[in-house]
Design an enzyme around this catalytic site. Structure first.
Site, mmCIF file in Angstrom:
data_model
loop_
_atom_site.group_PDB
_atom_site.id
_atom_site.type_symbol
_atom_site.label_atom_id
_atom_site.label_comp_id
_atom_site.label_asym_id
_atom_site.label_seq_id
_atom_site.Cartn_x
_atom_site.Cartn_y
_atom_site.Cartn_z
ATOM 1 C CE LYS A 116 -4.512 0.798 0.378
ATOM 2 N NZ LYS A 116 -5.527 -0.126 -0.128
HETATM 3 N N1 GLU Z 1 -7.072 0.220 -3.470
HETATM 4 C C1 GLU Z 1 -7.858 -0.916 -3.766
HETATM 5 C C2 GLU Z 1 -7.966 -1.844 -2.566
HETATM 6 O O1 GLU Z 1 -7.840 -1.416 -1.438
HETATM 7 C C3 GLU Z 1 -7.413 -1.616 -5.046
HETATM 8 C C4 GLU Z 1 -6.021 -2.153 -5.026
HETATM 9 C C5 GLU Z 1 -5.516 -2.653 -6.367
HETATM 10 O O2 GLU Z 1 -6.256 -2.654 -7.347
HETATM 11 O O3 GLU Z 1 -4.354 -3.030 -6.392
HETATM 12 O O4 GLU Z 1 -8.264 -2.997 -2.671
#
Ligand code: GLU
Length: 459
Positions: A116
């Protein structure tokens, strides 16, 4: 790892340690040692990268903005997870969200690990030119640790396809001649993004609810009537009757989940309330969700806040305080805003019997326990909001093949994948007296433990 995630992972490991049919080759002292090693691996990220992005603002001032990329675990594949632009971003939060990505991907059998990113800022405070610079600097500072087979960022709160397009372009120019399409997902369709990606999280959020309260419930009603489980009783209480829903958050996730509920032909839904950072809109007969989406698309994403704006939107609604969305007397509450929305101090005001986590970690550990003890079904983030990362995976695959699927094909594949997970988890959940979150964590931890064991990482 924040206390709730860490605690449930530890509970899952404790249960698996006692279950001698799980990794049966591990015995006695070796078994204990392997589980200690698992707990250490899953409770801490592999790497935390931190930087200060140096940006010259349009007014000539130079600022340094804190930015993070946390890489939690890559046992299942390259690190994967969004980049958040928000003023409340901090290292602990990003690390917790990265751990949730590891579990989410493991649960849905997406061949990625968990990561993240975050930048501590309010994107509304910056011009388009400044935001572009921030995106370029982010890639510049973290370019050594990201990449199509290393760590693949995507949109999250405060970012979207525009930011991913800028970031991929910067990555491409920093690494000329190297593969770049799979370096970011959630890009615009013209720039190699996938059809259906933008709506995928919201669609998946609603699908988990529909699948549980319609498809699975109807198919398994006879069995469900025989099990002595408070959650089965809660679910059966909703069979063949109209459902009222309120949706917190009207961004990319909440608005699409609300629209899916509004258009659903299987369940007889009424979306009686939606909210955003300014207001809650309520109507007991249900809100006109398409009209509200049309209004927000022309008004920087904001819902109408007064009678004049409501009539411009051609929507009938009562205007309430923004947090009222949480406390309405509805059957289902969809949480699609930010984390920690239901906590110790407001949990006793919650009336919904089903809560769906469109956002990551919107219910704190204490509130989760209190509600689960009351028989409230909480469909957890890692189960409900995985649509985004699932379609990110399809985008990554399409970028490799340079073959693109139609939106219909993407949606079909998305729902098939989520159905597969639900079919594994729901019978366990309604069969065992554990909350759904616990069931999902056990499943994800089993998958990760097996892989880590097979890779010789447990010593
Ligand atoms: N930000 C989104 C999540 O929390 C998508 C993450 C992604 O597509 O890699 O799942």
């Amino acid at each position: 790892m924040a206390s709730q995630t860490g605690e449930i992972v530890q509970h899952s490991l404790d249960a698996l340690l006692e279950d001698s049919s799980f990794l049966p080759d591990l015995k006695d002292q070796t078994r204990k040692q392997a589980f200690t090693s698992l707990a250490a691996l899953l409770s801490t990220p592999n790497q935390i990268h931190k930087s200060f992005l140096r940006i010259a603002l349009e007014n000539g001032r130079v600022v340094r903005i804190p930015a993070f990329r946390v890489q939690h675990n890559n046992a299942l594949g390259p690190y994967k997870g969004g980049i958040r632009f928000h003023e409340s971003v901090n290292e602990e939060e990003v690390a917790n969200l990265a751990a949730l990505m590891t579990l989410k991907n493991a649960l849905h059998e997406v061949p990625f690990g968990g990561g993240k990113g975050g930048v501590v800022m309010n994107p509304r405070d910056y011009s388009v030119k400044e935001l572009h610079l921030i995106c370029e600097k982010y890639v510049h500072y973290f370019s050594d640790v990201i990449g199509p087979d290393k760590d693949i960022p995507a949109p999250d709160v405060g970012t979207g396809d525009r930011e991913m397009d800028w970031m991929m372009a910067e990555y491409k120019s920093i690494r000329p001649g190297m593969p770049y399409r799979g370096s970011f997902t959630g890009k615009s369709v013209v720039n190699g993004g996938s059809l259906g990606r933008r709506k995928a999280t919201g669609k998946g959020v609603y699908f988990t609810l529909r699948y549980m309260l319609y498809d699975f419930l109807n198919e398994q009603k006879n069995w469900l009537r025989t099990v002595d489980n408070v959650f089965a009783k809660t679910a059966l209480g909703y069979r063949n009757r109209p459902l009222t829903l309120s949706v917190q958050g009207f961004g990319n996730v909440g608005s699409i989940a609300a629209l899916e509920a509004f258009e659903c032909k299987h369940l007889n839904n009424k979306v009686v309330a939606v909210s955003d950072r300014n207001v809650t809109l309520y109507h007991e007969d249900g809100l006109d969700i398409p009209a509200l989406i049309q209004y927000t698309s022309k008004n920087q994403g904001d819902l109408p806040v007064d009678e004049k704006q409501l009539s411009e939107a051609n929507v009938k609604a009562q205007i309430l305080d923004r947090e009222q969305v949480l406390y309405l007397d509805v059957d289902v509450l969809v949480l699609a805003a930010l984390e920690d929305q239901i906590h110790q101090d407001n949990v006793d005001k919650i009336k919904a019997n089903v809560i769906v986590e469109g956002a990551n970690a919107p219910v704190t550990g204490e509130a989760d326990k209190y509600l689960s003890d009351r028989g409230v079904i909480i469909v957890p983030d890692i189960l409900a909001n995985a649509g985004g990362v699932i379609v990110s995976y399809f985008e990554w695959l399409q970028g490799r093949e340079t073959q693109f699927y139609t939106e219909e094909e993407v949606n079909k594949l998305l729902l098939k994948k989520m159905k597969g997970t639900m079919d594994t988890i729901l019978p366990q959940f309604f069969g065992d007296p554990f909350p759904l979150r616990q069931n999902c964590y056990i499943h994800a931890v089993m998958k990760l433990s097996t892989i880590l064991y097979r890779q010789g990482k447990l010593y």
